[in-house]
Design a protein around this motif. Structure first.
Motif, short mmCIF file in Angstrom:
data_model
loop_
_atom_site.label_atom_id
_atom_site.label_comp_id
_atom_site.label_asym_id
_atom_site.label_seq_id
_atom_site.Cartn_x
_atom_site.Cartn_y
_atom_site.Cartn_z
N PRO A 1 39.55 55.44 75.15
CA PRO A 1 39.61 53.31 75.87
C PRO A 1 39.15 52.56 74.85
CG PRO A 1 37.24 55.08 76.41
CD PRO A 1 38.44 55.65 75.49
N VAL A 2 40.00 51.31 75.79
CA VAL A 2 39.79 50.45 74.02
C VAL A 2 39.79 49.10 74.99
CG1 VAL A 2 41.79 51.27 72.28
CG2 VAL A 2 42.54 49.91 74.06
N VAL A 3 39.31 47.76 74.71
CA VAL A 3 39.47 46.75 76.02
C VAL A 3 39.88 45.68 74.31
CG1 VAL A 3 36.95 45.04 76.21
CG2 VAL A 3 36.74 47.63 76.52
N PRO A 4 41.17 45.20 75.39
CA PRO A 4 41.54 44.23 74.31
C PRO A 4 40.91 42.56 74.54
CG PRO A 4 42.82 45.10 76.71
CD PRO A 4 41.38 45.80 76.50
N LEU A 5 41.32 42.10 72.96
CA LEU A 5 40.32 40.67 73.09
C LEU A 5 41.70 39.95 72.97
CD1 LEU A 5 38.47 42.33 69.58
CD2 LEU A 5 37.19 41.62 71.81
N SER A 6 40.73 38.56 73.64
CA SER A 6 41.76 37.37 73.51
C SER A 6 42.39 37.69 71.84
CB SER A 6 41.06 36.07 74.07
OG SER A 6 39.70 36.50 73.44
N GLU A 7 40.74 37.50 70.70
CA GLU A 7 41.26 36.85 69.93
C GLU A 7 40.74 37.91 68.59
OE1 GLU A 7 42.74 34.09 67.89
OE2 GLU A 7 43.83 33.43 69.34
N PRO A 8 41.13 38.17 67.80
CA PRO A 8 42.56 38.21 67.49
C PRO A 8 43.72 38.62 68.47
CG PRO A 8 41.53 38.87 65.49
CD PRO A 8 40.36 38.91 66.54
N VAL A 9 44.78 38.33 68.34
CA VAL A 9 45.76 38.70 68.95
C VAL A 9 45.76 39.75 68.78
CG1 VAL A 9 47.95 38.42 69.64
CG2 VAL A 9 46.53 36.42 69.50
N ASP A 10 46.43 40.83 69.81
CA ASP A 10 47.11 42.36 69.55
C ASP A 10 45.41 42.91 68.89
OD1 ASP A 10 49.56 41.76 70.42
OD2 ASP A 10 50.00 41.23 68.64
N TYR A 11 44.60 42.66 69.03
CA TYR A 11 43.10 43.45 68.42
C TYR A 11 42.72 44.11 69.89
CZ TYR A 11 43.84 42.96 63.26
OH TYR A 11 44.38 43.03 62.39
N VAL A 12 41.48 45.36 69.64
CA VAL A 12 40.73 46.06 70.74
C VAL A 12 39.59 46.06 70.52
CG1 VAL A 12 43.17 46.29 71.84
CG2 VAL A 12 41.51 47.97 70.59
N TRP A 13 39.12 46.42 71.52
CA TRP A 13 37.22 46.85 70.89
C TRP A 13 37.13 48.84 70.98
CZ3 TRP A 13 33.27 45.71 69.03
CH2 TRP A 13 32.60 43.90 68.39
N GLN A 14 37.54 49.36 69.91
CA GLN A 14 37.22 51.02 70.44
C GLN A 14 36.21 51.71 70.24
OE1 GLN A 14 41.68 52.39 68.83
NE2 GLN A 14 40.05 54.33 68.12
N PRO A 15 36.18 52.66 70.88
CA PRO A 15 34.56 53.00 70.54
C PRO A 15 34.42 54.09 69.40
CG PRO A 15 34.79 53.26 73.22
CD PRO A 15 36.11 52.13 72.41
N GLN A 16 33.76 54.36 68.64
CA GLN A 16 34.11 55.34 67.58
C GLN A 16 33.67 57.26 68.15
OE1 GLN A 16 33.64 54.45 64.11
NE2 GLN A 16 34.02 56.33 63.85
N ARG A 17 34.68 57.66 67.24
CA ARG A 17 34.86 59.04 67.39
C ARG A 17 33.78 59.06 67.69
NH1 ARG A 17 40.44 61.12 69.11
NH2 ARG A 17 42.09 59.39 68.78
#
Length: 326
Positions: free
Chosen positions: A139-155
């Motif tokens: 699962p990832v959470v999109p960010l408004s900035e930077p464009v095309d970047y996301v928050w991703q949980p550490q495996r």
């Protein structure tokens, strides 16, 4: 004697997933994709919801190996979760949402929930019977900035980080377009780490496929494209076994290297503050370096041999009894 690309392709073809065997996995993947597309299209819930998905991992990057007993076919499924601006601060809530979401899609399956000793979530996996295909849910959470970047949980637990799935896949595509031997070099090195048992496990860190990809990408960017498979493999082993292993960063990635405690720093190719090798400790790194040095020496000896049989024996020391060129 030196081995040319045609000879080494014989080995590469033996260790990669055959195209004729891909259809059974592709059918299950397509079925999952259809279920996700229907779910996303018809999901009228408010709040948290999955907005889109991406198939990633070695399947997408064309470096997948044939399955073995210890290494089944696994595919990364990236789910983009939106609807709660604070969800990246509550990884348990995010994990629980994804588990419930997948259970709605696959009510007949036992969606695995792994937790560590402290009760932190680790991973979510869907396993398909018949083929043994494993889908690792990310699962990832999109960010408004930077464009095309996301928050991703550490495996495996350990928090979260900022990365870009789309930019990483684009970078990988560029590597494949620029060097027709890139996937062969990466495949061979992934087979090496598995054969030497220095790959990460649930209980011990190691050199991951992602780290191998990043090192090969760094070498391509800084020392030139290497289309000769043998030389590309040897270059990797020489680089890893060097006493002066550098900090690895990428020109087009965001941010800078932060302070770190691990023996090496290998940045994510989309964000230089992410250390893809952070779980490698000193003991494991020494083991990886020793195996790389042994491989480097063996393949140099192989090149000095006058007879094909003697050359092949040296390659088998590195890649195991599976190795052959005809």
């Amino acid at each position: 004697m030196k081995l040319d690309n045609n000879q080494l392709h014989f080995f590469i073809d033996k260790i990669k997933l055959k195209s004729e065997n891909m259809q059974k996995y592709r059918d299950q993947i397509n079925n999952l994709k259809q279920k996700l597309e229907d779910k996303i299209k018809n999901d009228n819930r408010t709040g948290l919801k999955v907005s889109k998905y991406i198939i990633a991992g070695s399947w997408k990057k064309h470096t997948i190996l044939k399955p073995t007993g210890e290494h089944p076919i696994d595919i990364d499924l990236i789910l983009f979760v939106e609807g709660d601006d604070k969800i990246q601060n509550d990884l348990k809530k995010l994990h629980d949402f994804i588990v419930k979401y997948l259970e709605e899609i696959y009510p007949q399956k036992d969606i695995k929930e792994d937790v560590d000793a402290e009760g932190n979530t680790k991973s979510i996996t869907i396993t398909f019977t018949g083929t043994g295909l494993q889908i690792d849910i990310v699962p990832v959470v999109p960010l408004s900035e930077p464009v095309d970047y996301v928050w991703q949980p550490q495996r495996g637990g350990g928090g979260k980080y900022i990365t870009s799935v789309s930019k990483h896949l684009l970078h990988n595509l560029e590597l494949r377009r620029n060097n027709s031997s890139y996937t062969s070099i990466v495949r061979a090195l992934k087979w090496w780490k598995n054969y030497k048992e220095i790959n990460p496990t649930d209980t011990e860190p190691g050199i991951s496929s992602f780290v191998i990809e990043l090192i090969v990408a760094y070498l391509e960017a800084n020392f030139g494209v290497e289309e000769n498979i043998e030389e590309g493999i040897i270059r990797f082993f020489q680089f890893v076994s060097s006493d002066s292993f550098p900090e690895i960063t990428f020109e087009n990635a965001i941010n800078e290297i932060p302070s770190y405690q691990s023996p090496i720093f290998i940045a994510d190719d989309t964000n230089n503050e992410n250390n893809a090798s952070k779980k490698i400790n000193n003991t494991i790194w020494k083991e990886i370096k020793a195996e790389a040095e042994d491989a480097f020496d063996s393949l140099n000896i192989a090149q000095s041999k006058n007879f094909e049989g003697d050359t092949i024996e040296e390659w088998k020391r590195v890649f195991g009894p599976t190795f052959n060129i005809k």
